[in-house]
Design an enzyme around this catalytic site. Structure first.
Site, PDB file in Angstrom:
ATOM      1  CG  PHE A 186      45.994   7.232  91.331  1.00 47.26           C
ATOM      2  CD1 PHE A 186      45.313   8.107  90.517  1.00 47.26           C
ATOM      3  CD2 PHE A 186      47.181   6.682  90.865  1.00 47.26           C
ATOM      4  CE1 PHE A 186      45.804   8.452  89.255  1.00 47.26           C
ATOM      5  CE2 PHE A 186      47.682   7.013  89.617  1.00 47.26           C
ATOM      6  CZ  PHE A 186      46.986   7.901  88.811  1.00 47.26           C
TER       7      PHE A 186
ATOM      8  CG  ASP B  14      47.961  -0.658  93.053  1.00 43.11           C
ATOM      9  OD1 ASP B  14      49.206  -0.621  92.975  1.00 43.11           O
ATOM     10  OD2 ASP B  14      47.229   0.093  92.383  1.00 43.11           O
TER      11      ASP B  14
ATOM     12  CE  LYS C 163      53.622   4.952  90.765  1.00 46.39           C
ATOM     13  NZ  LYS C 163      53.626   5.789  89.548  1.00 46.39           N
TER      14      LYS C 163
END
Length: 401
Positions: free
Chosen positions: A141, A226, A255
């Protein structure tokens, strides 16, 4: 109707139904706790998918934002501003890299990493035009843009959005043989999550990441990590890659970099890799804006102390001990993760992940389900051991029924 029901009905009437939230309407939050519009408190064991690593309403981060709000919030990259140099220098230092390319959302950072790898492949590696290939892992994801979902294996994320962007090869996560076979002459990068979050907090086999790192060096391929969800303290290290001594060529961050206040993301790498960009070839109106830099600088300062990594290590060990003890009862079939991050597979007899999440909500605990039977636990790193234990007690009660 209650205030909660009224607000949910209004949201349903006037917003696209691209989410299926739990039926709670948050009004205020502090630390690891949220309060709904009717005054009921909930323990947050999701932390905004790790965007809230430092808790709701963190005073240091709010103070940094307030101070910058009084000065200047946006210039665009058409001009220099006084927070930008320190942000780039300190984030690069935190990563052990040289150069920073700031964006806003995690998906934008992944898109930027993809563009970086392709441009590096053509300009530095010498891959023929239009032939660059990036290897990714199944179950990934990395965001929801058209290009990113082109290499997703999740039907819900991918279906009905074609035609899809070419140039990606998908191999099973953790399968080193498949990775080795996929790396070809025109491969420019491998893009991996060191721990796959959305898939259920999947930790790769021990030795996998170091082996991929060796392979990418041997084949002159960029290793892009990532760390949008796994990075910045969540697993007990600044970056999840550190658990196996791996330093990638490129970090993709987001984030928690925005402190739960605003979206801040970045691609961080060497001067050679990010030096492929020339003025006008890539950019963002809001990327690296003064407000974002001010908040991110405070995040970086907090991580430098090591306090949050230590908390994630200590409380994470406690969390996993308690979850594994619960697994011994048969109500949980698997526990995965590192630090204050766990994927918990619920035994079928005790309900789906969504049903368990709803029952926990009724007891004042908020988690998120994924892939049917799994719930994810990722509390803010500021949570107390007492509150964490209370939340785990509620899970025990829910699974005892």
């Amino acid at each position: 109707m209650t205030a909660t029901e009224d607000l949910i009905a209004a949201a349903e009437a006037h917003s696209a139904h691209n989410y299926h939230p739990l039926p709670v309407v948050v009004s205020t939050a502090d630390g690891a706790w949220m309060t709904d519009v009717e005054g009921r408190r909930y323990l947050d064991l999701l932390a905004g998918y790790s965007a809230l690593n430092f808790g709701h309403g963190n005073r240091r981060l709010l103070d940094a934002a307030r101070a910058q709000l009084q000065r200047v919030t946006l210039t665009s990259r058409a001009f220099h501003h006084d927070r930008f140099p320190a942000f780039c220098a300190q984030l690069a230092e935190l990563c052990g890299m040289e150069t920073v390319l700031p964006m806003n959302t995690g998906a934008e950072a992944v898109e930027t990493a993809v563009k970086t790898a392709r441009k590096w492949g053509y300009r530095i590696k010498g891959v023929p035009a239009e032939m660059a290939k990036i290897v990714v892992a199944g179950g990934n994801f990395h965001g929801r843009t058209t290009t990113v979902i082109s290499f997703s294996t999740d039907p819900e994320a991918r279906a009905d959005y074609g035609p899809y962007t070419p140039g990606f090869e998908i191999v099973p996560y953790g399968d080193l043989t498949a990775m080795r076979q996929a790396l070809a002459e025109n491969t420019v990068a491998v893009l991996l999550e060191p721990i796959q979050g959305e898939s259920g907090v999947i930790v790769p086999p021990e030795g996998y990441l170091p082996a991929v790192r060796r392979l990418t060096r041997e084949r002159n391929v960029l290793f892009m990590a990532d760390e949008i969800q796994s990075g910045l303290g969540r697993t007990g290290r600044t970056f999840a890659c550190e658990h196996e001594g791996v330093v990638p060529d490129v970090y993709v961050l987001g984030k928690a970099l925005g402190g739960g206040i605003l979206p801040v993301s970045a691609v961080v790498s060497s001067a050679e890799v990010l030096g492929v960009f020339r003025p006008g070839e890539h950019g963002s109106t809001f990327g690296g804006n003064p407000l974002a830099c001010a908040v991110a600088l405070e995040v970086i300062a907090m991580l430098r102390s090591g306090e949050y990594q230590a908390r994630a290590t200590e409380l994470g060990a406690h969390l996993h001990r308690e979850l594994h003890a619960l697994a011994d009862t048969g109500r949980i079939t698997a526990v995965r993760g590192r630090g204050l991050w766990a994927g918990v597979d619920i035994a079928r007899a005790y309900g789906t992940g969504r049903e368990v999440s709803e029952r926990l909500m009724d007891r004042g605990v908020l988690v998120k389900d994924t892939h049917g039977s799994t719930i994810r636990i990722a509390p803010p790193l500021v949570i107390s051991e007492e509150d964490l234990d209370w939340g785990l007690d509620q899970l025990r009660v829910v699974l005892a029924g």
